[in-house]
Write a protein that holds these residues in place. Structure first.
Motif, PDB file in Angstrom:
ATOM      1  N   GLY A 134     -21.290  37.881  78.491  1.00  0.00           N
ATOM      2  CA  GLY A 134     -21.850  37.685  79.821  1.00  0.00           C
ATOM      3  C   GLY A 134     -22.787  36.502  79.937  1.00  0.00           C
ATOM      4  N   HIS A 190     -15.993  35.097  70.481  1.00  0.00           N
ATOM      5  CA  HIS A 190     -17.051  36.028  70.099  1.00  0.00           C
ATOM      6  C   HIS A 190     -17.174  36.084  68.597  1.00  0.00           C
ATOM      7  N   ARG A 192     -27.822  35.543  79.169  1.00  0.00           N
ATOM      8  CA  ARG A 192     -27.862  35.066  80.546  1.00  0.00           C
ATOM      9  C   ARG A 192     -29.298  34.933  81.043  1.00  0.00           C
ATOM     10  N   ARG A 223     -14.459  27.126  82.763  1.00  0.00           N
ATOM     11  CA  ARG A 223     -13.791  26.871  84.053  1.00  0.00           C
ATOM     12  C   ARG A 223     -14.335  25.617  84.713  1.00  0.00           C
ATOM     13  N   PRO A 246     -23.772  35.595  73.438  1.00  0.00           N
ATOM     14  CA  PRO A 246     -23.612  37.005  73.743  1.00  0.00           C
ATOM     15  C   PRO A 246     -22.725  37.215  74.979  1.00  0.00           C
ATOM     16  N   GLY A 277     -21.959  33.407  80.135  1.00  0.00           N
ATOM     17  CA  GLY A 277     -21.396  32.341  80.947  1.00  0.00           C
ATOM     18  C   GLY A 277     -20.463  31.391  80.211  1.00  0.00           C
ATOM     19  N   LYS A 278     -19.909  31.825  79.090  1.00  0.00           N
ATOM     20  CA  LYS A 278     -19.007  30.944  78.329  1.00  0.00           C
ATOM     21  C   LYS A 278     -17.733  30.649  79.111  1.00  0.00           C
ATOM     22  N   GLU A 338     -11.239  32.553  74.294  1.00  0.00           N
ATOM     23  CA  GLU A 338     -10.982  33.689  73.408  1.00  0.00           C
ATOM     24  C   GLU A 338      -9.489  33.903  73.201  1.00  0.00           C
TER      25      GLU A 338
HETATM   26  N1  LIG Z   1     -16.591  34.981  90.210  1.00  0.00           N
HETATM   27  C1  LIG Z   1     -17.783  35.528  89.881  1.00  0.00           C
HETATM   28  N2  LIG Z   1     -18.590  36.014  90.844  1.00  0.00           N
HETATM   29  C2  LIG Z   1     -19.793  36.550  90.535  1.00  0.00           C
HETATM   30  N3  LIG Z   1     -20.269  36.667  89.285  1.00  0.00           N
HETATM   31  C3  LIG Z   1     -19.509  36.212  88.286  1.00  0.00           C
HETATM   32  C4  LIG Z   1     -18.226  35.619  88.522  1.00  0.00           C
HETATM   33  N4  LIG Z   1     -17.700  35.269  87.339  1.00  0.00           N
HETATM   34  C5  LIG Z   1     -18.597  35.621  86.405  1.00  0.00           C
HETATM   35  N5  LIG Z   1     -19.686  36.179  86.963  1.00  0.00           N
HETATM   36  C6  LIG Z   1     -20.888  36.628  86.255  1.00  0.00           C
HETATM   37  O1  LIG Z   1     -21.314  35.548  85.487  1.00  0.00           O
HETATM   38  C7  LIG Z   1     -21.752  35.977  84.219  1.00  0.00           C
HETATM   39  C8  LIG Z   1     -21.058  35.193  83.142  1.00  0.00           C
HETATM   40  O2  LIG Z   1     -19.696  35.511  83.136  1.00  0.00           O
HETATM   41  P1  LIG Z   1     -18.683  34.914  82.067  1.00  0.00           P
HETATM   42  O3  LIG Z   1     -17.370  35.560  82.309  1.00  0.00           O
HETATM   43  O4  LIG Z   1     -18.730  33.449  82.119  1.00  0.00           O
HETATM   44  O5  LIG Z   1     -19.312  35.422  80.698  1.00  0.00           O
HETATM   45  P2  LIG Z   1     -18.753  35.245  79.237  1.00  0.00           P
HETATM   46  O6  LIG Z   1     -19.790  34.575  78.452  1.00  0.00           O
HETATM   47  O7  LIG Z   1     -17.417  34.638  79.260  1.00  0.00           O
HETATM   48  O8  LIG Z   1     -18.658  36.753  78.782  1.00  0.00           O
HETATM   49  P3  LIG Z   1     -17.611  37.399  77.776  1.00  0.00           P
HETATM   50  O9  LIG Z   1     -18.074  36.979  76.439  1.00  0.00           O
HETATM   51  O10 LIG Z   1     -17.800  38.862  77.988  1.00  0.00           O
HETATM   52  O11 LIG Z   1     -16.273  36.899  78.139  1.00  0.00           O
HETATM   53  C9  LIG Z   1     -21.481  37.463  84.138  1.00  0.00           C
HETATM   54  O12 LIG Z   1     -22.720  38.128  84.306  1.00  0.00           O
HETATM   55  C10 LIG Z   1     -20.578  37.748  85.287  1.00  0.00           C
HETATM   56  O13 LIG Z   1     -20.919  38.989  85.840  1.00  0.00           O
END
Ligand SMILES: Nc1ncnc2c1ncn2[C@@H]1O[C@H](COP(=O)(O)OP(=O)(O)OP(=O)(O)O)[C@@H](O)[C@H]1O
Ligand SMILES: [Mg+2]
Lengths: 255, 270
Positions: free
Chosen positions: A38, A188, A206, A46, A36, A40-41, A155
């Motif tokens: 947010g 996604h 998360r 990274r 889903p 952390g993918k 993505e």
């Molecule tokens: N540099 C940062 N500082 C603080 N919080 C962060 C940072 N980067 C990401 N987050 C938080 O970490 C969580 C995961 O972020 P991430 O971008 O990895 O999600 P994601 O799975 O890639 O989401 P999406 O599918 O929307 O791309 C999010 O809640 C985001 O708010």
């Protein structure tokens, strides 16, 4: 070269983003990460690419990258990240120049990667002259030019329309069939995951934990749209994801 | 039958309403504005509803200008002015871009320099001319210093703002491909900051022209500022205006030159 993610956890301040992720990414396979929004993918990707450090756990390389690999861990970004002031070939030569590859040697590599991504006619175009799909192909060509051991794709097709996405997926499959590469592919889109992944890793909401790992044995080249086996896997993934999404929803209501 | 024909609903073109909000260059308009203003002044001074004490006749200014050219005095004044402008602005702008980039890149430089720049920005640089005369002598040195100092601060502010605005994803991309630090600065940060630096340059160079005249008024034998000061103290309005016209032309030329550089360097912009 394999990659092993070893009980990795991470917090941003007081927000726990990833919890105890262990994963191995074998050479020559495509691992898809779904989960889903947010969960952390992108963050996990990274860590794998060394752009950030996890607060606990580690990411290990097993074995040496193949000889001639200029940049073993290479990203393809969702928003392309092309330099707007450089032409298509300029953008590719950017990642070669610092390895001392210039002139004829650079032209060979650039010509080859542009041919593989069907961009030969656009070598001198500026990014502003290209469509979204072409920009992403340039980004893929740039990644191929450094002969990566592992490609990290965040993505890569999300910004594109459905038809272009379909075409680029075919391109990626044919690139892989001709010369298998290792990849971590964040998406996604479950259809992308079952089309391109040898292994689909489902993360929970998360803080992201490993929810399920689904192996798909059908060779990439044989995966046609409407394949019953794949439909079944996609359905299974969808059920997992839906539960997570629903739980995430209920969590918000609780607050 | 003709009855039926008249009942066909009327057709007309859809009204166009998408225009405006996109200024595009109209070369001749600028010249027209100048021409109209000059012609009005000429007419007024000839007809007498503008007294010769208020405004000189534009045609007389032109004659003065021709004299200036014919006697070679024009280049005697323009030469030193241009070289002061060029050297002073070159020192100020190159120092300014360097410091601005350093502020954009290093936390310590940022924390150390931003308050310093904020402190010296509002000082009217002309007030410091006596100080510069003591430091760098009455000759060219103090004039270079004044112009350099005046162009330095706006350039710094424009440059570090521009560096801050460089797309972070491009820098991430550079790091992810293992580019060395210097390559990231040279190939990603500097070109990315170029639009902001060039628009800062427009302001810096206009300030440089103002300071050039000020410096020349306060102690120079030759130069446009000295020429204007001399004409002013004699209430020789024709010569005063001839000097002012030179300054205006200089401003237009500088701005056009930056426009050319922008067209060349920034053609990649969408
Ligand atoms: N540099 C940062 N500082 C603080 N919080 C962060 C940072 N980067 C990401 N987050 C938080 O970490 C969580 C995961 O972020 P991430 O971008 O990895 O999600 P994601 O799975 O890639 O989401 P999406 O599918 O929307 O791309 C999010 O809640 C985001 O708010
Ligand atoms: Mg993401």
């Amino acid at each position: 070269m394999d990659i092993i993610v070893n009980s990795l956890s991470h917090c941003y301040g007081s927000t726990e983003v990833l919890r105890d992720i262990s994963l191995d990414i074998p050479a020559g396979r495509v691992v898809c990460l779904v989960g889903p929004s947010g969960c952390g993918k992108s963050t996990l990707l990274r860590f794998i690419g060394g752009l950030e450090c996890p607060s606990k756990g580690e990411v290990l390389q097993v074995g040496n990258p193949p000889k001639g690999s200029l940049n073993p861990l290479t990203f393809v970004f969702q928003d392309f990240a092309l330099l707007p002031w450089r032409t298509v070939q300029g953008n590719i030569s950017l990642v070669l120049e610092d390895h001392g590859i210039r002139g004829a040697a650079a032209r060979d590599i650039i010509g080859d990667t542009l041919a593989r991504t069907k961009l030969s006619d656009f070598a001198d175009a500026l990014p502003k002259q290209l469509s979204g799909g072409m920009k992403q192909r340039v980004a893929i060509a740039r990644a191929l030019a450094v002969k990566p051991a592992v490609m990290l794709l965040d993505e890569p097709l999300s910004a594109l329309d459905a038809q272009t996405r379909e075409l680029l997926m075919d391109d990626l499959v044919s690139l892989w069939t001709r010369q298998p590469f290792t990849a971590v592919y964040v998406t996604h889109n479950l259809a992308e995951a079952v089309r391109l992944g040898h292994k689909v890793v489902v993360l929970s909401r998360r803080p992201g934990r490993l929810r399920e790992i689904v192996e798909i044995d059908t060779p990439l080249a044989d995966r046609a749209a409407g394949d019953a086996e794949l439909e079944k896997v996609q359905k299974q993934l969808w059920n997992l994801m839906r539960d997570e999404a629903r739980a995430a929803d209920e969590e918000l209501v609780d607050v | 039958m003709s009855d039926v024909a008249t009942q066909v609903p009327a057709r007309r073109a859809v009204e166009y309403r998408g225009g405006g909000f996109a200024p595009s260059p109209r070369r001749w308009v600028g010249f027209m504005v100048f021409a109209v203003v000059i012609l009005l002044a000429e007419w007024g001074t000839r007809a007498g509803w503008i007294s010769p004490l208020t405004l000189p006749k534009p045609s007389d200014v032109l004659v003065t200008f021709q004299d200036l050219y014919a006697t070679g005095l024009l280049f005697k004044h323009l030469g030193p002015s241009l070289s002061r402008l060029f050297i002073g602005a070159l020192i100020g702008v190159s120092l300014g871009v360097t410091v601005g980039v350093l502020i954009g890149l290093f936390s310590y430089v940022r924390s150390g320099m931003v308050p310093v720049v904020a402190a010296i920005f509002p000082i009217p640089k002309i007030a410091l001319l006596p100080l510069f005369v003591i430091w760098f002598g009455i000759g060219e040195g103090s004039k270079y210093a004044l112009i350099a100092f005046g162009t330095f601060t706006p350039t710094v502010v424009a440059t570090y703002g521009a560096v801050d605005n460089v797309d972070r994803t491009l820098i991430r991309m550079g790091q992810s491909f293992g580019l060395p630090w210097l390559s990231i600065v040279r190939k990603i940060i500097l070109p990315g900051a170029m639009p902001g630096i060039l628009s800062g340059l427009r302001i810096s160079l206009a300030i440089a022209i103002i300071l050039l005249v000020a410096a020349e008024m306060l102690g120079a034998e030759h130069g446009i500022g000295a020429y204007i000061l001399e004409a002013g103290s004699l209430y020789d309005l024709e010569r005063l205006f001839a000097g002012v016209v030179i300054l205006s032309l200089l401003g237009v030329l500088v701005s056009a030159a930056i426009g050319l550089v922008e067209n060349r360097l920034l053609s990649w912009r969408v």
